[in-house]
Design an enzyme around this catalytic site. Sequence first.
Site, mmCIF file in Angstrom:
data_model
loop_
_atom_site.group_PDB
_atom_site.id
_atom_site.type_symbol
_atom_site.label_atom_id
_atom_site.label_comp_id
_atom_site.label_asym_id
_atom_site.label_seq_id
_atom_site.Cartn_x
_atom_site.Cartn_y
_atom_site.Cartn_z
ATOM 1 N N ARG A 170 -19.708 -71.482 -24.570
ATOM 2 C CA ARG A 170 -20.171 -72.531 -23.661
ATOM 3 C C ARG A 170 -20.461 -73.836 -24.400
ATOM 4 N NH1 ARG A 170 -24.690 -72.521 -21.461
ATOM 5 N NH2 ARG A 170 -24.146 -73.500 -19.508
ATOM 6 N N ARG A 174 -15.858 -81.080 -30.047
ATOM 7 C CA ARG A 174 -14.886 -82.145 -29.821
ATOM 8 C C ARG A 174 -14.478 -82.773 -31.145
ATOM 9 N NH1 ARG A 174 -18.678 -84.062 -25.801
ATOM 10 N NH2 ARG A 174 -18.333 -82.822 -23.929
ATOM 11 N N ARG A 247 -34.159 -63.221 -21.120
ATOM 12 C CA ARG A 247 -34.989 -63.980 -22.048
ATOM 13 C C ARG A 247 -35.869 -64.903 -21.216
ATOM 14 N NH1 ARG A 247 -36.237 -62.756 -26.831
ATOM 15 N NH2 ARG A 247 -36.090 -64.869 -27.715
ATOM 16 N N ARG A 279 -36.739 -76.490 -28.990
ATOM 17 C CA ARG A 279 -36.465 -77.897 -28.728
ATOM 18 C C ARG A 279 -37.712 -78.610 -28.222
ATOM 19 N NH1 ARG A 279 -32.184 -77.518 -23.613
ATOM 20 N NH2 ARG A 279 -33.413 -76.145 -22.274
ATOM 21 N N GLU A 300 -40.575 -76.105 -26.271
ATOM 22 C CA GLU A 300 -40.026 -74.947 -25.574
ATOM 23 C C GLU A 300 -39.923 -73.768 -26.545
ATOM 24 O OE1 GLU A 300 -35.705 -74.229 -23.740
ATOM 25 O OE2 GLU A 300 -36.787 -75.863 -22.740
ATOM 26 N N TYR A 349 -25.842 -66.668 -15.344
ATOM 27 C CA TYR A 349 -26.350 -67.986 -15.702
ATOM 28 C C TYR A 349 -25.480 -69.023 -15.000
ATOM 29 C CZ TYR A 349 -27.853 -72.072 -18.234
ATOM 30 O OH TYR A 349 -28.347 -73.323 -18.533
ATOM 31 N N ASP A 351 -24.817 -73.069 -14.113
ATOM 32 C CA ASP A 351 -25.105 -74.487 -14.119
ATOM 33 C C ASP A 351 -25.352 -74.906 -12.664
ATOM 34 O OD1 ASP A 351 -24.912 -74.973 -16.850
ATOM 35 O OD2 ASP A 351 -22.737 -75.248 -16.765
#
Length: 370
Positions: A170, A174, A247, A279, A300, A349, A351
Amino acid sequence: MYDYLIVGAGLTGAIFAHEAHKRGKSVLVIDKRTHIAGNVYTEDIAGIQVHMYGPHIFHTNNKCVWDYMNQFTSFNRFTNTPVANYHGEIHSLPFNMFTFNKMWGVITPKEAHAKIEEQKHKSGITEARNLEEQAISLVGKDVYECLIKGYTEKQWSRPCKELPAFIIKRLPVRFTYDNNYFNALYQGIPINGYTAMIAKILEGVNVRLNVDFLRDRSELEGLARRIVFTGQIDSWFDYELGVLEYRTLRFETETLFDTNNYQGCAVMNYTDRETPFTRCIEHKHFYPELETASTVITHEYPSEWKAGDEPYYPVNNERNTALYESYKELAREKCPNVIFAGRLGEYKYYDMDVAVMRVLEIVSENFGEA
């Protein structure tokens, strides 16, 4: 007697409720929390819309989904460009030519590809069998060691060698100088926050908060002809086949009155193993147009899920995938009047744009075209 009882006032439950209400169906939405909007809930703190359950950036390449959501809100121009902090060194995310240049001094995509192939070859990888090997194949050993290994092992509390390869797929890579994480045609955050957006979606719908369906099930099940359940599918069956794993996350949020710019970006990932949080989110940077005298930050912390915790990320390994399929079959056999939907009901999961597409598919299956 309602036509639909919808358990969960998050994105999935709200959209289904909106579409059912629009078609003249009687709908009751309940949620065990004291607020609507589920995990996309935002709260105004010091004039800043704070993402109370982790950052959510709406992004999609699907114009139909984008147009659909713009019925309920106006989005700002936020583009997600997070950074990685490895022992005080800052690196670009997603992995791109800026990342490779800082790591190796390479300038061209050809040089970056060559370096990755060299490190993959030295690691003896021919076919990626786990997350570590997949990551090295994608970005090389140096980037993996600095920017993936520590973060991922904190996130999942498992060695990368024990995690499936698909988890890392995921993550965008680039070979351009482009820091746009999602590279989506449409992206942004509701100007007035997600809570206001969900409130608009639920306009005209009967909503009851602080109602625990599983606790008051005997009373609530009789209120409607059909139920849309966006909770954990295994909890519906009282975990009779076993418990699906997740999780979870813990958030520490504080308002800083002595500065209006703490870290200079919305999301900073801490990729070393020693830093206990994954993060730091500085919420005001989600709104580039916003000027405030103070700022709000959230650290977090990931951890193992246990009963009573909020489930965030399904652990989609072989064992859990098989168990979910068993629950899915049990639902087909025993619950013809129940629709299991959303990330918990379908153990996936999602988006946000995919969640929207999925619930509109469910709407179409039940009512015709949305």
